[in-house]
Enzyme design. Structure first.
Site, PDB file in Angstrom:
ATOM      1  N   SER A 145       0.849  -1.173   0.000  1.00 58.75           N
ATOM      2  CA  SER A 145       0.000   0.000   0.000  1.00 58.75           C
ATOM      3  C   SER A 145       0.896   1.239   0.000  1.00 58.75           C
ATOM      4  O   SER A 145       1.748   1.389   0.870  1.00 58.75           O
ATOM      5  CB  SER A 145      -0.885  -0.032   1.251  1.00 58.75           C
ATOM      6  N   LEU A 172      -2.601   2.237  -4.501  1.00 61.40           N
ATOM      7  CA  LEU A 172      -2.316   3.663  -4.322  1.00 61.40           C
ATOM      8  C   LEU A 172      -3.408   4.283  -3.475  1.00 61.40           C
ATOM      9  O   LEU A 172      -4.600   4.115  -3.766  1.00 61.40           O
ATOM     10  CB  LEU A 172      -2.277   4.378  -5.678  1.00 61.40           C
ATOM     11  N   ASP A 198      -7.263   3.114  -3.077  1.00 60.59           N
ATOM     12  CA  ASP A 198      -8.008   3.142  -1.812  1.00 60.59           C
ATOM     13  C   ASP A 198      -8.263   4.598  -1.424  1.00 60.59           C
ATOM     14  O   ASP A 198      -7.324   5.368  -1.240  1.00 60.59           O
ATOM     15  CB  ASP A 198      -7.197   2.443  -0.717  1.00 60.59           C
ATOM     16  N   ASN A 200     -10.304   5.573   1.303  1.00 64.08           N
ATOM     17  CA  ASN A 200     -10.628   5.795   2.720  1.00 64.08           C
ATOM     18  C   ASN A 200     -11.746   6.825   2.907  1.00 64.08           C
ATOM     19  O   ASN A 200     -11.611   7.774   3.678  1.00 64.08           O
ATOM     20  CB  ASN A 200      -9.384   6.202   3.525  1.00 64.08           C
ATOM     21  N   GLU A 223     -11.249   0.933  -3.536  1.00 63.15           N
ATOM     22  CA  GLU A 223     -11.577   0.581  -2.155  1.00 63.15           C
ATOM     23  C   GLU A 223     -12.206   1.777  -1.439  1.00 63.15           C
ATOM     24  O   GLU A 223     -11.672   2.885  -1.474  1.00 63.15           O
ATOM     25  CB  GLU A 223     -10.265   0.163  -1.473  1.00 63.15           C
ATOM     26  N   ASP A 248     -14.084  -1.593   2.624  1.00 65.74           N
ATOM     27  CA  ASP A 248     -13.186  -1.832   3.765  1.00 65.74           C
ATOM     28  C   ASP A 248     -13.934  -1.354   5.015  1.00 65.74           C
ATOM     29  O   ASP A 248     -14.621  -2.146   5.691  1.00 65.74           O
ATOM     30  CB  ASP A 248     -11.870  -1.067   3.518  1.00 65.74           C
ATOM     31  N   LYS A 272     -10.445  -7.279   7.252  1.00 61.75           N
ATOM     32  CA  LYS A 272      -9.495  -6.893   8.301  1.00 61.75           C
ATOM     33  C   LYS A 272     -10.027  -7.440   9.612  1.00 61.75           C
ATOM     34  O   LYS A 272     -11.092  -6.997  10.081  1.00 61.75           O
ATOM     35  CB  LYS A 272      -9.387  -5.367   8.406  1.00 61.75           C
TER      36      LYS A 272
END
Ligand code: SMG
Ligand code: MG
Length: 381
Positions: A145, A172, A198, A200, A223, A248, A272
């Site tokens: 990552s 990335l 990703d 977030n 993601e 996620d 996770k």
């Protein structure tokens, strides 16, 4: 042979990162994992088990945070386990989730305790976590990552370095203002590598037209583009993108995984263990996804060797068909608290086979990195 828990030590460490890790929610320059060390009596023997809490110091990835996790373990989780034992219930990895169910949320805290119990129980019977999972694979493909960089040339240097080390997939981190151009630059420079992004939670549904520009780059997945609780909006976004959406932060249990799949919100799932409350629930997420033909991969929270060992074994389950964020220890740490995980010459990480998670924390290194310690007694009602 029954395992009777005696005490929990909550050891907060500070480990410097080899380079700053920037995501849409901030920059980290060090990691402060909290280790959970359980001491248990097994007949006349004392067995030690280790867990790792992945909560960040501040509630910026999810609502949990380090001091909150420590407090909930001391004030709620430990007393619940103590009272179970006082009533004659043996606490095991298989029942700890049910015993803690009356305490709402706090999944990362629960996961860390479950890990320590699981490690101790497996060590008591001289069994590996991989064997407990039924994992026969010997190694897992390693992805890396890559944080947000100051410039595209710097990004290309960093990605080039990881590819030279042998990583089998690159992720990335993106945010508004750092998405299409860096992805284009990496594609142009490095060609047909397995590549994903990703966010977030950094985007809104109204950004769909912008995110559609990423479709040109044949990404494995995007993601968590939208907020944690926006399952429905993710399903609407997914219909507007060719790039598969992978959740996620939104996936906190096997139930939310089932809902996300049913809604068409998550074509792929990032598993996770800390986020879903532990490895038992992580396996359930895997099982639900697999039953629906949804691929999963193992996410990472910059774990020390303890969490990394456990993730490597989990990633050996058959539904984990994409490379995980299970990189070599030196991706984050110059010196880990266990023997380091290293990439083999094909870019894989070996699954430990020793008892428990199969790694031994170096007590000197743990002591040197320790910034806080708290002992919780479990033996007296
Ligand atoms: O452990 O390799 C790792 C980090 C992988 O990017 C990674 N994790 O959202 O998936 C994610 C992030 C969360 C990191 S919290 C600082
Ligand atoms: Mg993520």
């Amino acid at each position: 042979m029954t395992v009777h828990l005696l005490s929990l030590d909550l050891l907060t460490l500070r480990l410097p990162l080899v380079s700053p890790f920037r995501t849409s929610f901030g920059v980290q320059t060090d990691r402060t994992p909290m280790l959970v060390r359980v001491e248990a009596a097994v007949g006349a023997r004392t067995v030690i088990g280790w867990g790792e809490c992945v909560a960040l110091p501040r509630p910026v990835y999810s609502s949990e945070f380090l001091d909150g996790a420590r407090q909930i373990i001391a004030s709620e989780i430990a007393p619940a386990l103590r009272s179970a034992q006082t009533s004659g219930i043996e606490v095991t990895a298989e029942n700890v989730g049910d015993l803690l169910a009356p305490i709402r949320g706090h999944r990362m805290a629960k996961a860390a305790v479950e890990m320590a119990v699981l490690d101790a129980q497996l060590r008591a019977s001289d069994r590996s976590f991989a064997s407990w999972l039924g994992v026969t694979a010997t190694r897992v493909a390693s992805g890396v990552s890559v944080g947000i960089q100051d410039s595209v040339p710097m990004l290309l240097d960093v990605v080039g370095g990881y590819l030279a080390e042998g990583y089998r997939r690159v992720k990335l981190k993106i945010e508004p203002g750092w998405d299409v151009e860096p992805v284009r630059a990496v594609r142009e420079r490095f060609g047909d590598i397995p590549l994903q992004v990703d966010a977030n939670t950094a985007y809104r549904l109204g950004d769909a037209a912008h995110l559609r520009r990423l479709d040109a780059f044949d990404l494995l997945l995007i993601e968590q583009p939208l907020a944690d609780e926006d399952l429905r909006q993710h399903s609407l976004l997914a219909r507007q993108l060719q790039t598969p959406v992978c959740l996620d932060e939104s996936i906190v249990s096997a139930e939310t995984a089932a809902d996300a799949i049913a809604l068409g919100a998550s074509a792929i799932i990032n598993v996770k263990p800390g986020r879903v409350g532990g490895y038992v629930e992580a396996r359930r997420v895997h099982d639900v996804a697999r039953a629906h033909g949804v691929p999963v991969w193992c996410g990472g929270m910059l774990e020390t060797g303890i969490g990394r060992a456990a993730n490597a074994a989990l990633g050996g389950l058959p539904g984990f068909t994409l490379p995980g964020d299970i990189s070599a220890s030196d991706r984050f740490y110059r010196e880990d608290i266990t023997a380091p995980f290293v990439l083999d010459d094909e870019g894989f990480i070996a699954i430990p086979r020793g008892p428990g998670f199969g790694v031994e924390p170096d007590e000197d290194r743990v002591a040197a990195a320790q910034i806080h310690a708290q002992r919780v007694d479990l033996s007296h009602g």
